[in-house]
Scaffold this active site. Structure first.
Site, PDB file in Angstrom:
ATOM      1  N   ALA A 150       0.571   7.800  -4.871  1.00 41.54           N
ATOM      2  CA  ALA A 150       1.138   7.088  -6.016  1.00 41.54           C
ATOM      3  C   ALA A 150       1.888   5.873  -5.499  1.00 41.54           C
ATOM      4  CB  ALA A 150       2.098   8.010  -6.754  1.00 41.54           C
ATOM      5  N   GLY A 178      -0.909  11.431  -3.830  1.00 43.34           N
ATOM      6  CA  GLY A 178      -1.842  11.334  -4.951  1.00 43.34           C
ATOM      7  C   GLY A 178      -3.254  10.932  -4.525  1.00 43.34           C
ATOM      8  N   GLU A 188      -4.691  14.166  -3.395  1.00 40.52           N
ATOM      9  CA  GLU A 188      -4.898  14.978  -4.606  1.00 40.52           C
ATOM     10  C   GLU A 188      -6.121  14.510  -5.397  1.00 40.52           C
ATOM     11  OE1 GLU A 188      -0.725  14.316  -5.614  1.00 40.52           O
ATOM     12  OE2 GLU A 188      -0.535  16.476  -5.937  1.00 40.52           O
ATOM     13  N   GLU A 247       4.857  14.227   0.062  1.00 38.83           N
ATOM     14  CA  GLU A 247       5.813  13.972  -1.023  1.00 38.83           C
ATOM     15  C   GLU A 247       7.226  14.443  -0.703  1.00 38.83           C
ATOM     16  OE1 GLU A 247       2.661  14.782  -1.526  1.00 38.83           O
ATOM     17  OE2 GLU A 247       1.896  13.972  -3.415  1.00 38.83           O
TER      18      GLU A 247
HETATM   19  N1  CO8 Z   1       3.061   2.965  -2.661  1.00 37.91           N
HETATM   20  C1  CO8 Z   1       3.343   1.638  -2.686  1.00 37.91           C
HETATM   21  N2  CO8 Z   1       3.057   0.800  -1.651  1.00 37.91           N
HETATM   22  C2  CO8 Z   1       2.460   1.338  -0.567  1.00 37.91           C
HETATM   23  C3  CO8 Z   1       2.151   2.700  -0.475  1.00 37.91           C
HETATM   24  C4  CO8 Z   1       2.457   3.526  -1.595  1.00 37.91           C
HETATM   25  N3  CO8 Z   1       2.163   4.852  -1.641  1.00 37.91           N
HETATM   26  N4  CO8 Z   1       1.577   2.935   0.729  1.00 37.91           N
HETATM   27  C5  CO8 Z   1       1.532   1.748   1.354  1.00 37.91           C
HETATM   28  N5  CO8 Z   1       2.070   0.785   0.592  1.00 37.91           N
HETATM   29  C6  CO8 Z   1       2.244  -0.629   0.894  1.00 37.91           C
HETATM   30  C7  CO8 Z   1       3.422  -0.849   1.809  1.00 37.91           C
HETATM   31  O1  CO8 Z   1       4.621  -0.873   1.092  1.00 37.91           O
HETATM   32  C8  CO8 Z   1       3.060  -2.173   2.446  1.00 37.91           C
HETATM   33  O2  CO8 Z   1       3.376  -3.174   1.529  1.00 37.91           O
HETATM   34  P1  CO8 Z   1       4.099  -4.550   2.038  1.00 37.91           P
HETATM   35  O3  CO8 Z   1       3.067  -5.187   2.916  1.00 37.91           O
HETATM   36  O4  CO8 Z   1       4.346  -5.286   0.763  1.00 37.91           O
HETATM   37  O5  CO8 Z   1       5.310  -4.118   2.768  1.00 37.91           O
HETATM   38  C9  CO8 Z   1       1.535  -2.096   2.551  1.00 37.91           C
HETATM   39  O6  CO8 Z   1       1.122  -1.093   1.637  1.00 37.91           O
HETATM   40  C10 CO8 Z   1       1.050  -1.689   3.919  1.00 37.91           C
HETATM   41  O7  CO8 Z   1       1.712  -0.492   4.252  1.00 37.91           O
HETATM   42  P2  CO8 Z   1       2.260  -0.207   5.736  1.00 37.91           P
HETATM   43  O8  CO8 Z   1       2.763  -1.459   6.355  1.00 37.91           O
HETATM   44  O9  CO8 Z   1       3.178   0.961   5.668  1.00 37.91           O
HETATM   45  O10 CO8 Z   1       0.865   0.170   6.447  1.00 37.91           O
HETATM   46  P3  CO8 Z   1       0.616   1.138   7.662  1.00 37.91           P
HETATM   47  O11 CO8 Z   1      -0.850   1.023   7.968  1.00 37.91           O
HETATM   48  O12 CO8 Z   1       1.580   0.893   8.758  1.00 37.91           O
HETATM   49  O13 CO8 Z   1       0.904   2.630   7.102  1.00 37.91           O
HETATM   50  C11 CO8 Z   1       0.729   4.405   5.506  1.00 37.91           C
HETATM   51  C12 CO8 Z   1       0.086   3.158   6.111  1.00 37.91           C
HETATM   52  C13 CO8 Z   1       0.863   5.520   6.574  1.00 37.91           C
HETATM   53  C14 CO8 Z   1      -0.210   4.869   4.418  1.00 37.91           C
HETATM   54  C15 CO8 Z   1       2.139   4.095   4.972  1.00 37.91           C
HETATM   55  O14 CO8 Z   1       2.065   2.935   4.183  1.00 37.91           O
HETATM   56  C16 CO8 Z   1       2.739   5.176   4.138  1.00 37.91           C
HETATM   57  O15 CO8 Z   1       3.294   6.126   4.671  1.00 37.91           O
HETATM   58  N6  CO8 Z   1       2.625   5.087   2.796  1.00 37.91           N
HETATM   59  C17 CO8 Z   1       3.219   6.013   1.878  1.00 37.91           C
HETATM   60  C18 CO8 Z   1       2.452   7.326   1.855  1.00 37.91           C
HETATM   61  C19 CO8 Z   1       3.088   8.331   0.894  1.00 37.91           C
HETATM   62  O16 CO8 Z   1       4.212   8.736   1.052  1.00 37.91           O
HETATM   63  N7  CO8 Z   1       2.331   8.740  -0.147  1.00 37.91           N
HETATM   64  C20 CO8 Z   1       2.795   9.652  -1.147  1.00 37.91           C
HETATM   65  C21 CO8 Z   1       3.282   8.905  -2.347  1.00 37.91           C
HETATM   66  S1  CO8 Z   1       4.013   9.943  -3.579  1.00 37.91           S
HETATM   67  C22 CO8 Z   1       2.705  10.575  -4.435  1.00 37.91           C
HETATM   68  O17 CO8 Z   1       1.564  10.281  -4.175  1.00 37.91           O
HETATM   69  C23 CO8 Z   1       3.046  11.506  -5.543  1.00 37.91           C
HETATM   70  C24 CO8 Z   1       1.847  11.847  -6.421  1.00 37.91           C
HETATM   71  C25 CO8 Z   1       2.227  12.699  -7.579  1.00 37.91           C
HETATM   72  C26 CO8 Z   1       3.027  11.942  -8.592  1.00 37.91           C
HETATM   73  C27 CO8 Z   1       3.117  12.701  -9.879  1.00 37.91           C
HETATM   74  C28 CO8 Z   1       4.163  12.020 -10.824  1.00 37.91           C
HETATM   75  C29 CO8 Z   1       4.426  12.820 -12.071  1.00 37.91           C
END
Ligand code: CO8
Length: 259
Positions: free
Chosen positions: A67, A110, A113, A133
């Site tokens: 997400a 997500g 998922e 998460e």
């Molecule tokens: N959301 C928003 N932006 C993201 C996300 C994300 N999940 N993942 C990556 N990005 C963005 C970063 O912020 C970054 O943006 P910017 O260049 O503007 O700073 C860009 O993508 C590149 O990201 P990174 O520099 O971090 O890239 P890396 O290759 O170094 O790392 C990763 C990639 C490992 C994927 C890392 O970005 C990361 O850990 N992302 C988050 C992963 C995460 O925690 N996912 C779970 C999210 S919560 C969820 O999914 C809940 C679902 C259920 C919700 C139900 C609600 C009712």
């Protein structure tokens, strides 16, 4: 064909391809993308020429990084109850089309998922699966707590969810999270070849086989057997059953027609 902003969508040879297309944000699932996934699935559902939907991420770095955390940050408790990602993924699981997740790179939160809601998962060597998460102070909320344990077992699911660990494609195949593990350049070809095996089958049989497996999984076996029996009664009435059995006896390939 509808216009999409956060997705690329293409129909080719009975396959509806959905490409999650925000590579600069690792294909994070923001509200626009989720809305468009819903629209794309509705479009696939209505199209009788489509039997298989394949979901993939743009670029090899990420299937979907979950997400959109920037949008998630401001969400209030009751907003978690609004039909959203969880309902969308249940809709995908219930789709009459067969769904395949072709995963390269990150499938987190997500994104993982979404892959879990698909019928078949294919991963490359650089695929990385996880439900991180808890690192954000929340829990998996798009079916992850339920589907992951049903697919890989409760113990392994609890380990992944509670530690937030990320596993590679090879490990995902070993524990049954994905069915196929391929090299990066084989991903599309593998997805197409799995789809092509399915495309040869009759659409009613595809739909009811999928329905019987999914709907029977969580209920008592006796009732589930009745779902299977009643589904069989429906396919017994199709032209495809006549064609499939005749083709075998006449030693030729079956040509299934039913819509
Ligand atoms: N959301 C928003 N932006 C993201 C996300 C994300 N999940 N993942 C990556 N990005 C963005 C970063 O912020 C970054 O943006 P910017 O260049 O503007 O700073 C860009 O993508 C590149 O990201 P990174 O520099 O971090 O890239 P890396 O290759 O170094 O790392 C990763 C990639 C490992 C994927 C890392 O970005 C990361 O850990 N992302 C988050 C992963 C995460 O925690 N996912 C779970 C999210 S919560 C969820 O999914 C809940 C679902 C259920 C919700 C139900 C609600 C009712």
């Amino acid at each position: 064909m509808k216009q999409y902003e956060a997705l690329s969508v293409e129909i080719k040879d009975g396959i509806f391809w959905i490409t999650l297309n925000r590579p600069e944000a690792r294909n994070a699932l923001d509200s626009t993308m989720l809305q468009e996934i819903d629209t794309a699935f509705a479009e696939a559902e209505e199209n009788d020429d489509v039997k298989v939907v394949i979901v993939q991420g743009a670029g090899s770095k990420s299937f979907a990084a979950g997400a959109d955390i920037k949008q998630l940050k401001s969400r209030k408790p009751l907003e978690a109850l609004i039909p959203g990602m969880q309902s969308l993924y249940t809709k995908i699981e219930n789709s009459k089309k067969v769904t395949i997740a072709a995963v390269s790179g990150y499938a987190l939160g997500g994104g993982c998922e979404l892959a879990l809601a698909c019928d078949i998962r294919i991963a490359t060597k650089n695929a990385k699966f996880g439900l991180p998460e808890l690192n954000l102070g929340i829990i998996p909320g798009a079916g992850g707590t339920q589907r992951l344990s049903r697919i890989i077992g409760k113990g392994r699911a609890l380990d992944m969810i509670l530690t937030g660990k990320i596993i590679a494609g090879e490990e995902a195949e070993r524990i049954g999270l994905v069915t196929y593990f391929v090299s990066e350049d084989e991903l599309i070809q593998k997805a197409e070849s799995v789809a092509s095996d399915i495309l040869k089958k009759g659409p009613v049989a595809i739909q009811l086989a999928k329905f019987a497996v999914h709907k029977g999984y969580d209920i008592d076996e006796g009732t589930a057997m009745w779902i299977e029996k009643l589904s069989q009664a429906v396919v017994f009435g199709t032209e495809d059953k006549e064609e499939g059995t005749s083709a075998f006896i006449e030693k030729r390939k079956a040509e299934f027609q039913s819509k």
